[in-house]
Design a protein around this motif. Structure first.
Motif, PDB file in Angstrom:
ATOM      1  N   ILE A 120       0.859  -1.177   0.000  1.00 30.10           N
ATOM      2  CA  ILE A 120       0.000   0.000   0.000  1.00 30.10           C
ATOM      3  C   ILE A 120       0.900   1.234   0.000  1.00 30.10           C
ATOM      4  O   ILE A 120       1.871   1.283   0.757  1.00 30.10           O
ATOM      5  N   THR A 121       0.579   2.216  -0.837  1.00 27.22           N
ATOM      6  CA  THR A 121       1.374   3.437  -0.909  1.00 27.22           C
ATOM      7  C   THR A 121       0.471   4.650  -1.012  1.00 27.22           C
ATOM      8  O   THR A 121      -0.511   4.634  -1.773  1.00 27.22           O
ATOM      9  N   GLY A 122       0.792   5.685  -0.263  1.00 28.54           N
ATOM     10  CA  GLY A 122       0.127   6.974  -0.394  1.00 28.54           C
ATOM     11  C   GLY A 122       1.145   8.018  -0.832  1.00 28.54           C
ATOM     12  O   GLY A 122       2.292   8.000  -0.377  1.00 28.54           O
ATOM     13  N   THR A 123       0.752   8.927  -1.733  1.00 31.53           N
ATOM     14  CA  THR A 123       1.692   9.893  -2.289  1.00 31.53           C
ATOM     15  C   THR A 123       1.098  11.301  -2.311  1.00 31.53           C
ATOM     16  O   THR A 123      -0.120  11.483  -2.294  1.00 31.53           O
ATOM     17  N   SER A 124       1.999  12.268  -2.362  1.00 28.86           N
ATOM     18  CA  SER A 124       1.651  13.653  -2.649  1.00 28.86           C
ATOM     19  C   SER A 124       2.715  14.185  -3.596  1.00 28.86           C
ATOM     20  O   SER A 124       3.894  14.218  -3.255  1.00 28.86           O
ATOM     21  N   ALA A 125       2.312  14.581  -4.798  1.00 30.87           N
ATOM     22  CA  ALA A 125       3.253  15.047  -5.823  1.00 30.87           C
ATOM     23  C   ALA A 125       2.805  16.424  -6.296  1.00 30.87           C
ATOM     24  O   ALA A 125       1.677  16.581  -6.780  1.00 30.87           O
ATOM     25  N   PHE A 126       3.686  17.427  -6.179  1.00 29.31           N
ATOM     26  CA  PHE A 126       3.249  18.805  -6.380  1.00 29.31           C
ATOM     27  C   PHE A 126       4.424  19.711  -6.741  1.00 29.31           C
ATOM     28  O   PHE A 126       5.591  19.367  -6.521  1.00 29.31           O
ATOM     29  N   GLU A 127       4.090  20.894  -7.252  1.00 34.28           N
ATOM     30  CA  GLU A 127       5.095  21.916  -7.534  1.00 34.28           C
ATOM     31  C   GLU A 127       5.286  22.830  -6.320  1.00 34.28           C
ATOM     32  O   GLU A 127       6.415  23.008  -5.848  1.00 34.28           O
ATOM     33  N   GLU A 128       4.203  23.394  -5.798  1.00 33.72           N
ATOM     34  CA  GLU A 128       4.288  24.248  -4.605  1.00 33.72           C
ATOM     35  C   GLU A 128       3.213  23.914  -3.569  1.00 33.72           C
ATOM     36  O   GLU A 128       3.520  23.678  -2.415  1.00 33.72           O
ATOM     37  N   GLN A 129       1.947  23.877  -3.981  1.00 35.33           N
ATOM     38  CA  GLN A 129       0.859  23.604  -3.055  1.00 35.33           C
ATOM     39  C   GLN A 129       0.511  22.107  -3.055  1.00 35.33           C
ATOM     40  O   GLN A 129       0.429  21.486  -4.112  1.00 35.33           O
ATOM     41  N   MET A 130       0.280  21.556  -1.856  1.00 30.24           N
ATOM     42  CA  MET A 130      -0.045  20.134  -1.732  1.00 30.24           C
ATOM     43  C   MET A 130      -1.525  19.843  -1.942  1.00 30.24           C
ATOM     44  O   MET A 130      -1.907  18.686  -2.168  1.00 30.24           O
ATOM     45  N   GLN A 131      -2.359  20.856  -1.876  1.00 28.63           N
ATOM     46  CA  GLN A 131      -3.800  20.656  -2.046  1.00 28.63           C
ATOM     47  C   GLN A 131      -4.101  19.943  -3.364  1.00 28.63           C
ATOM     48  O   GLN A 131      -3.563  20.295  -4.416  1.00 28.63           O
ATOM     49  N   ASP A 132      -4.961  18.938  -3.322  1.00 32.02           N
ATOM     50  CA  ASP A 132      -5.370  18.159  -4.508  1.00 32.02           C
ATOM     51  C   ASP A 132      -4.196  17.470  -5.187  1.00 32.02           C
ATOM     52  O   ASP A 132      -4.225  17.232  -6.402  1.00 32.02           O
ATOM     53  N   SER A 133      -3.153  17.132  -4.412  1.00 33.60           N
ATOM     54  CA  SER A 133      -1.980  16.473  -4.996  1.00 33.60           C
ATOM     55  C   SER A 133      -1.848  15.014  -4.560  1.00 33.60           C
ATOM     56  O   SER A 133      -0.845  14.373  -4.856  1.00 33.60           O
ATOM     57  N   PHE A 134      -2.863  14.495  -3.866  1.00 32.27           N
ATOM     58  CA  PHE A 134      -2.708  13.185  -3.228  1.00 32.27           C
ATOM     59  C   PHE A 134      -3.155  12.044  -4.137  1.00 32.27           C
ATOM     60  O   PHE A 134      -4.029  12.196  -4.992  1.00 32.27           O
ATOM     61  N   GLY A 135      -2.521  10.905  -3.920  1.00 34.90           N
ATOM     62  CA  GLY A 135      -2.862   9.701  -4.668  1.00 34.90           C
ATOM     63  C   GLY A 135      -2.576   8.470  -3.833  1.00 34.90           C
ATOM     64  O   GLY A 135      -2.031   8.549  -2.731  1.00 34.90           O
ATOM     65  N   GLY A 136      -2.940   7.322  -4.365  1.00 31.30           N
ATOM     66  CA  GLY A 136      -2.709   6.073  -3.647  1.00 31.30           C
ATOM     67  C   GLY A 136      -2.568   4.904  -4.597  1.00 31.30           C
ATOM     68  O   GLY A 136      -2.957   4.977  -5.769  1.00 31.30           O
ATOM     69  N   ALA A 137      -1.969   3.835  -4.104  1.00 31.42           N
ATOM     70  CA  ALA A 137      -1.781   2.631  -4.920  1.00 31.42           C
ATOM     71  C   ALA A 137      -1.888   1.396  -4.035  1.00 31.42           C
ATOM     72  O   ALA A 137      -1.469   1.403  -2.875  1.00 31.42           O
ATOM     73  N   LEU A 138      -2.429   0.354  -4.601  1.00 34.62           N
ATOM     74  CA  LEU A 138      -2.494  -0.962  -3.962  1.00 34.62           C
ATOM     75  C   LEU A 138      -1.868  -1.973  -4.900  1.00 34.62           C
ATOM     76  O   LEU A 138      -1.981  -1.856  -6.130  1.00 34.62           O
ATOM     77  N   ARG A 139      -1.205  -2.965  -4.349  1.00 33.35           N
ATOM     78  CA  ARG A 139      -0.688  -4.044  -5.185  1.00 33.35           C
ATOM     79  C   ARG A 139      -0.765  -5.353  -4.415  1.00 33.35           C
ATOM     80  O   ARG A 139      -0.740  -5.382  -3.180  1.00 33.35           O
ATOM     81  N   GLY A 140      -0.879  -6.417  -5.162  1.00 37.50           N
ATOM     82  CA  GLY A 140      -0.865  -7.737  -4.553  1.00 37.50           C
ATOM     83  C   GLY A 140      -0.429  -8.773  -5.567  1.00 37.50           C
ATOM     84  O   GLY A 140      -0.737  -8.647  -6.760  1.00 37.50           O
ATOM     85  N   HIS A 141       0.332  -9.766  -5.128  1.00 42.39           N
ATOM     86  CA  HIS A 141       0.756 -10.809  -6.046  1.00 42.39           C
ATOM     87  C   HIS A 141       0.812 -12.165  -5.339  1.00 42.39           C
ATOM     88  O   HIS A 141       0.840 -12.236  -4.105  1.00 42.39           O
ATOM     89  N   ILE A 142       0.826 -13.197  -6.133  1.00 45.14           N
ATOM     90  CA  ILE A 142       1.008 -14.552  -5.637  1.00 45.14           C
ATOM     91  C   ILE A 142       2.026 -15.230  -6.536  1.00 45.14           C
ATOM     92  O   ILE A 142       2.070 -14.960  -7.748  1.00 45.14           O
ATOM     93  N   GLY A 143       2.878 -16.050  -5.958  1.00 45.01           N
ATOM     94  CA  GLY A 143       3.954 -16.653  -6.742  1.00 45.01           C
ATOM     95  C   GLY A 143       4.230 -18.090  -6.344  1.00 45.01           C
ATOM     96  O   GLY A 143       3.658 -18.617  -5.375  1.00 45.01           O
TER      97      GLY A 143
END
Length: 293
Positions: A120-143
């Motif tokens: 699980i990952t949460g991110t904030s990617a921005f130039e100056e302001q963090m507002q509305d810059s958030f995202g998230g990712a989920l991953r799962g695998h079986i091997g």
């Protein structure tokens, strides 16, 4: 929908943390490692104009058990901004882009042959302001372990931010053949990354790697490109690296890279795409230092 997805990411992150805390007596924050990375991409023109940019960046990443925390900065240097097909023709479209991320991953075995992994990952990617810059990712695998040298896995990644929600499958096949002195070769075939290499001993390794990279940033409120809009960058990268391990806890990697299939997409503050621009391929350099405590 992206907001709901991010809330799900946060909830699952908390659940995984609680589960790990109850899993055993060993601290969930062990082992601890820190990694610093530097990179440079040489100046390259945008295909629809005479404007160009180069990139210098770096990342600091802290890992503690299955947890991770990182900051990445990428600084752009521009030339001939008046010739660019985007921006206002006077100011740099953007200068330094920032990316913060926090995550948790867990790997385990279902049986002696079958293994799994979740993240699980949460991110904030921005130039100056963090507002509305958030995202998230989920991953799962079986091997599955075919033997001590060969294993394979298949999984799914899901992403969400202010402009898109998407999911993509991934897979990997790993084969290693090492002698008692640490020499031997390894192959990691997969999507979105592949690498192969040869270790001369426990200290020195040479390898080549291919991977795909894509990131989205929220531009500043008074951006010359799109006020409070977004820019999405994607590329493919091929590199050749030398890995050196002077001590058991320290490793260093360095090598040249070739970055190609570079595309920049532009979105307004509502997340609607209104343009894109391809950039010429370029050579670069990579450096990585990791220390495990």
């Amino acid at each position: 929908m992206p907001i709901k997805f991010t809330n799900i990411v946060l909830a699952l992150f908390i659940i995984c943390c609680a589960s790990s805390a109850a899993a055993g007596e060993r601290s969930i924050f062990e082992p601890v490692s820190i990694r610093t990375t530097g990179k440079f991409i040489s100046d390259a023109d945008y295909k629809d104009s005479d404007g160009s940019s180069s990139v210098a960046g770096g990342q600091v990443r802290l890992n503690a058990g299955g947890f991770s925390l990182s900051y990445e900065g990428q600084h752009y240097s521009w030339d001939n901004v008046d010739q660019l097909s985007f921006g206002n023709g006077q100011d740099d479209p953007w200068n330094t882009l920032h990316r913060l991320s926090v995550g948790y991953s867990h790997n385990g075995r279902i049986t002696q042959k079958v293994f799994y992994g979740v993240g699980i990952t949460g991110t904030s990617a921005f130039e100056e302001q963090m507002q509305d810059s958030f995202g998230g990712a989920l991953r799962g695998h079986i091997g599955y372990f075919f033997n001590e040298n060969l294993k394979a896995l298949v999984g799914l990644r899901a992403f969400a931010n202010s402009i898109r929600v998407s999911a993509m499958p991934y897979f990997g096949i790993n084969y290693t053949d090492f002698a008692a002195d640490g020499s031997g070769y390894f192959v990691n075939l997969g999507m979105p990354s592949t690498e192969l290499g040869y270790s001369f001993d426990d200290v020195s390794t040479i390898r080549t790697a291919f991977n795909f990279d894509g990131k989205t940033y929220r531009l500043k409120d008074d951006s010359a490109v799109s006020d409070a809009g977004y820019v999405q960058m994607s590329s493919m990268k091929l590199g050749v690296y030398y890995d050196y391990k002077p001590t058991k806890n320290c490793s260093i990697s360095i090598g040249p890279e070739y970055v190609f299939a570079r595309e920049t997409k532009f979105f307004d503050k509502s997340g609607d795409k209104y343009g894109s621009e391809d950039q010429e391929s370029a050579f670069g350099a990579f450096f990585n230092l990791k220390y495990k405590f």
